[in-house]
Write a protein that holds these residues in place. Structure first.
Motif, PDB file in Angstrom:
ATOM      1  N   SER A  59       0.767  -1.254   0.034  1.00 44.18           N
ATOM      2  CA  SER A  59       0.066  -0.125   0.031  1.00 44.18           C
ATOM      3  C   SER A  59       0.993   1.161  -0.027  1.00 44.18           C
ATOM      4  O   SER A  59       1.908   1.095   0.590  1.00 44.18           O
ATOM      5  CB  SER A  59      -0.920   0.018   1.276  1.00 44.18           C
ATOM      6  N   ILE A  60       0.312   2.289  -0.685  1.00 42.78           N
ATOM      7  CA  ILE A  60       1.032   3.621  -0.447  1.00 42.78           C
ATOM      8  C   ILE A  60      -0.050   4.214  -0.312  1.00 42.78           C
ATOM      9  O   ILE A  60      -0.695   4.895  -1.520  1.00 42.78           O
ATOM     10  CB  ILE A  60       1.801   3.824  -1.841  1.00 42.78           C
ATOM     11  N   VAL A  61      -0.438   4.799   0.784  1.00 39.51           N
ATOM     12  CA  VAL A  61      -1.715   5.275   1.221  1.00 39.51           C
ATOM     13  C   VAL A  61      -1.779   6.726   0.580  1.00 39.51           C
ATOM     14  O   VAL A  61      -0.817   7.905   0.978  1.00 39.51           O
ATOM     15  CB  VAL A  61      -1.929   5.687   2.827  1.00 39.51           C
ATOM     16  N   ALA A  62      -2.565   6.895  -0.682  1.00 35.50           N
ATOM     17  CA  ALA A  62      -2.330   8.367  -1.390  1.00 35.50           C
ATOM     18  C   ALA A  62      -2.441   9.428  -0.768  1.00 35.50           C
ATOM     19  O   ALA A  62      -1.836  10.521  -0.747  1.00 35.50           O
ATOM     20  CB  ALA A  62      -3.309   8.177  -2.399  1.00 35.50           C
ATOM     21  N   ASP A  63      -3.650   9.453   0.169  1.00 36.93           N
ATOM     22  CA  ASP A  63      -3.773  11.077   1.088  1.00 36.93           C
ATOM     23  C   ASP A  63      -2.726  11.304   2.133  1.00 36.93           C
ATOM     24  O   ASP A  63      -2.382  12.490   2.350  1.00 36.93           O
ATOM     25  CB  ASP A  63      -5.415  10.861   1.824  1.00 36.93           C
ATOM     26  N   LYS A  64      -1.887  10.339   2.518  1.00 37.33           N
ATOM     27  CA  LYS A  64      -1.002  10.707   3.416  1.00 37.33           C
ATOM     28  C   LYS A  64       0.240  11.043   2.594  1.00 37.33           C
ATOM     29  O   LYS A  64       0.971  12.169   3.017  1.00 37.33           O
ATOM     30  CB  LYS A  64      -0.328   9.234   4.018  1.00 37.33           C
ATOM     31  N   ILE A  65       0.453  10.691   1.437  1.00 33.43           N
ATOM     32  CA  ILE A  65       1.538  11.220   0.614  1.00 33.43           C
ATOM     33  C   ILE A  65       1.141  12.673  -0.094  1.00 33.43           C
ATOM     34  O   ILE A  65       2.084  13.508  -0.046  1.00 33.43           O
ATOM     35  CB  ILE A  65       1.734  10.188  -0.598  1.00 33.43           C
ATOM     36  N   GLY A  66      -0.248  12.827  -0.129  1.00 34.44           N
ATOM     37  CA  GLY A  66      -0.621  14.012  -0.782  1.00 34.44           C
ATOM     38  C   GLY A  66      -0.539  15.083   0.351  1.00 34.44           C
ATOM     39  O   GLY A  66      -0.039  16.034   0.033  1.00 34.44           O
TER      40      GLY A  66
END
Ligand code: URA
Ligand code: CA
Length: 434
Positions: free
Chosen positions: A348-355
């Motif tokens: 997983s690459i949690v998109a909102d955390k990266i954003g």
């Protein structure tokens, strides 16, 4: 008509007429209906929903609450593409010149980034000189001449939506499918498109996190388009991880250039070909999705799409030499690796955390008035399904200030590494068309 009776009508699960919906939206726009009644109304809609016909009436009433853009001076079928908002989503910058070089007129109004999602206008402004402020006449002339122009959003469109969206935000009524669908579609319809292709994102980085809810939203928007006479297709695409590898304004422009060279990330390329095929078919520049896709691929391999990007940039006062020399785009001072601390597969690459981390680095806005740094952002080195060894680089921070633990921690937490092998996520979950 009295607003209190209309609130009661919906509270009890009944259906509105067009006249009743017009009364509500006009009254709210001209402030004869106060916020407290509109709040109760929004909550009644939240619980009782709306029939497809009512949702179309609502959308139409919101469109008529303000100015609308007249694009009739532009030749051809104007197809607008809209994304419900993701992380690292560079599709507009790829698609605009790509479909334009097949003769599809792209008269696009785009927004700025807010929170964990970016905006096309900011990204384009990372190209030195690029101007998104064009007069209406200039905008229309450029689309007729080059088939492409992108401008910032006009202020006077859909005032009822602006008021209602702010009210929903503070009354726990954002998450209602008819209210979201009418909000999004009203803005698209007011901007003058003849046909609409929607990229409805689903997953952790998206507004809609569950697939079945996302499908309902997509269907509601396609139904509105049908009822109001605009052909609409919706592609449901993955936003469990960011799209492509680059997150951040100049970094994403570079990624869009790579994609138009045929050297872009697999997921971004595939999504652009899918959305682009639907745009080309709706604009009647191909008879089938297959034919459209072949033409798009051909435009990339021949270099025509890349040339068209240069034309587009130059027409808006930008420095088109960035296309051949991307190092002329703003570059950050520091590059700092984030490394894996164990071996395994990225699950997983949690998109909102990266954003959110990209926003904290300076690539995005926490509030509408925050300033942003066009050079900074995050470059992913791995995507879901990739094998990693202890110490491998997972991502690179591009920053102009010494990196802070707060976002380093967030980026590390966004990458989940499992021992078991993991499949790549599906990119396109469903396509909903009339
Ligand atoms: N985006 C919008 O424009 N409106 C909504 O209601 C939700 C997301
Ligand atoms: Ca990207």
């Amino acid at each position: 008509m009295r607003m209190v009776d209309l609130i009661e009508k919906k509270r009890d699960g009944n259906q509105y007429t067009k006249e009743e919906i017009d009364f509500i939206i006009q009254g709210y726009t001209d402030e004869t209906i106060p916020d407290y009644q509109m709040s109760a109304w929004a909550m009644a809609i939240y619980f009782q929903g709306m029939a497809s016909e009512e949702t179309a009436f609502l959308t139409d009433a919101i469109v008529r609450s303000g100015e609308t853009i007249d694009l009739s001076a532009i030749h051809g079928i104007k197809v607008d593409k809209h994304s419900t908002g993701g992380v690292g989503d560079t599709t507009t910058i790829v698609l605009a010149p790509l479909v334009a070089c097949l003769g599809v007129p792209v008269a696009k109004m785009s927004g700025r980034g807010l929170g964990h999602t970016g905006g096309t206008i900011d990204k384009l402004e990372s190209i030195p000189g690029f101007s998104v402020e064009l007069t209406n006449n200039k905008f229309i002339d450029l689309v007729n001449k080059n088939k492409v122009a992108v401008i910032g959003q006009t202020k006077n469109l859909t005032p009822a939506d602006k008021k209602l969206y702010s009210l929903r935000d503070v009354t726990a009524t954002v998450n209602s499918i008819p209210l979201i669908a009418s909000s999004i579609m009203s803005k698209k319809l007011a901007s003058g498109a003849d046909a609409i292709v929607l990229d409805v994102k689903t997953g952790a980085g998206a507004f809609m996190k569950e697939l079945d809810e996302t499908k309902k939203l997509a269907e509601a928007m396609v139904n509105i388009g049908r009822d109001l006479g605009k052909k609409t297709s919706a592609i449901i695409s993955d936003m469990t991880q960011p799209l492509g590898y680059a997150i951040g304004n100049a970094l994403e422009v570079k990624e869009a250039i790579d994609t138009l060279k045929g050297e872009g990330p697999e997921d971004l390329t595939e999504l652009c070909l899918t959305l682009g095929s639907h745009m080309v078919v709706l604009a009647e520049k191909a008879n089938s999705l297959d034919e459209a896709r072949k033409k798009l691929v051909q435009a990339i391999t021949s270099g025509e799409a890349l040339e068209h990007l240069k034309i587009f940039i130059e027409a808006q006062q930008g420095d088109s030499s960035v296309v051949d020399n991307p190092e002329k785009l703003p570059e950050a001072k520091y590059k700092v690796n984030i490394n894996a601390e164990k071996e395994g597969y990225i699950s997983s690459i949690v998109a909102d955390k990266i954003g959110t981390a990209a926003m904290m680095i300076g690539a995005g806005r926490a509030t509408k008035s925050s300033t942003i740094d066009l050079a900074v952002g995050i470059e992913l080195r791995k995507k879901i399904g990739d094998k990693v060894f202890d110490g491998d680089s997972l991502a690179v921070i591009h920053g102009n200030e010494v990196p802070l633990d707060s976002y380093i921690k967030r980026i590390k937490e966004a990458f989940i590494i499992s021992e078991k092998q993991v499949d790549k996520p599906q990119l396109i979950y469903d396509i909903i068309a009339e």
